[in-house]
Design an enzyme around this catalytic site. Sequence first.
Site, mmCIF file in Angstrom:
data_model
loop_
_atom_site.group_PDB
_atom_site.id
_atom_site.type_symbol
_atom_site.label_atom_id
_atom_site.label_comp_id
_atom_site.label_asym_id
_atom_site.label_seq_id
_atom_site.Cartn_x
_atom_site.Cartn_y
_atom_site.Cartn_z
ATOM 1 N N THR A 180 47.353 17.587 -1.063
ATOM 2 C CA THR A 180 46.975 17.349 -2.460
ATOM 3 C C THR A 180 47.979 16.445 -3.158
ATOM 4 O O THR A 180 47.599 15.582 -3.948
ATOM 5 C CB THR A 180 46.850 18.693 -3.213
ATOM 6 O OG1 THR A 180 45.893 19.505 -2.530
ATOM 7 C CG2 THR A 180 46.410 18.489 -4.643
ATOM 8 N N ARG A 191 39.154 18.919 4.297
ATOM 9 C CA ARG A 191 40.521 19.088 3.772
ATOM 10 C C ARG A 191 41.529 18.345 4.651
ATOM 11 O O ARG A 191 42.458 17.717 4.150
ATOM 12 C CB ARG A 191 40.886 20.573 3.691
ATOM 13 C CG ARG A 191 40.010 21.410 2.788
ATOM 14 C CD ARG A 191 40.193 21.185 1.334
ATOM 15 N NE ARG A 191 41.532 21.507 0.902
ATOM 16 C CZ ARG A 191 41.984 21.310 -0.324
ATOM 17 N NH1 ARG A 191 41.194 20.791 -1.243
ATOM 18 N NH2 ARG A 191 43.214 21.601 -0.645
ATOM 19 N N HIS A 223 38.711 14.988 -4.756
ATOM 20 C CA HIS A 223 38.715 16.452 -4.816
ATOM 21 C C HIS A 223 37.860 16.939 -3.662
ATOM 22 O O HIS A 223 36.810 16.370 -3.365
ATOM 23 C CB HIS A 223 38.103 16.962 -6.126
ATOM 24 C CG HIS A 223 37.754 18.424 -6.059
ATOM 25 N ND1 HIS A 223 38.682 19.408 -6.286
ATOM 26 C CD2 HIS A 223 36.592 19.057 -5.734
ATOM 27 C CE1 HIS A 223 38.106 20.592 -6.125
ATOM 28 N NE2 HIS A 223 36.839 20.402 -5.786
ATOM 29 N N ARG A 244 44.294 10.479 1.234
ATOM 30 C CA ARG A 244 45.388 10.413 0.257
ATOM 31 C C ARG A 244 46.599 9.689 0.823
ATOM 32 O O ARG A 244 47.304 8.993 0.092
ATOM 33 C CB ARG A 244 45.749 11.816 -0.215
ATOM 34 C CG ARG A 244 44.630 12.454 -1.030
ATOM 35 C CD ARG A 244 44.985 13.853 -1.464
ATOM 36 N NE ARG A 244 43.926 14.456 -2.245
ATOM 37 C CZ ARG A 244 43.435 15.666 -2.030
ATOM 38 N NH1 ARG A 244 43.915 16.417 -1.041
ATOM 39 N NH2 ARG A 244 42.478 16.143 -2.795
#
Length: 167
Positions: free
Chosen positions: A98, A92, A132, A109
């Site tokens: 996200t 993560r 994901h 990301r």
Amino acid sequence: MLLQKTLCIVKPDGVRRGLIGDVVSRFERVGLKMVAAKMLIVDESLAKKHYLYDDIVFRHSEAVWNSLIKFISNSPVFTFVVEGVESIEVVRKLCGATEPKLAIPGTIRGDFSYHSFKYSNEKGFSIYNVIHASANEADAMREIPIWFKDNEILNYKRDDECEHYYC
């Protein structure tokens, strides 16, 4: 030792942009071990097993759920399981926020995406955020069997494993 497995999916936007190798190398470089992998075209049934309607609608909206199903269905993805010490939290952290506009540089990301939830919602499509990753241990335990059978998850030693696990 808290050895965990977690599910990762390079989403259609990441596959189309040729980012599979870049994504996987981020995890391998820190010592996480890939124990299962496959590339496939996701059908709607599989997408709905992965993205639970009640969960997504509760946290976001039905429109977001619909856009997720549409985005991942009938598109190629690269899905894999990584294993390591506290791998869920490590993965993560490496993925970043996200919402790509909030992801810091150096994260997957932060380096490979930039969309915002607002822009995606206005355009009516799912957020393009490359990857994901299971949010927590309960999600990992639910998600991994959706994508992989037990005999598809390998048990082997990397040459550098003792550097990471203090064998």
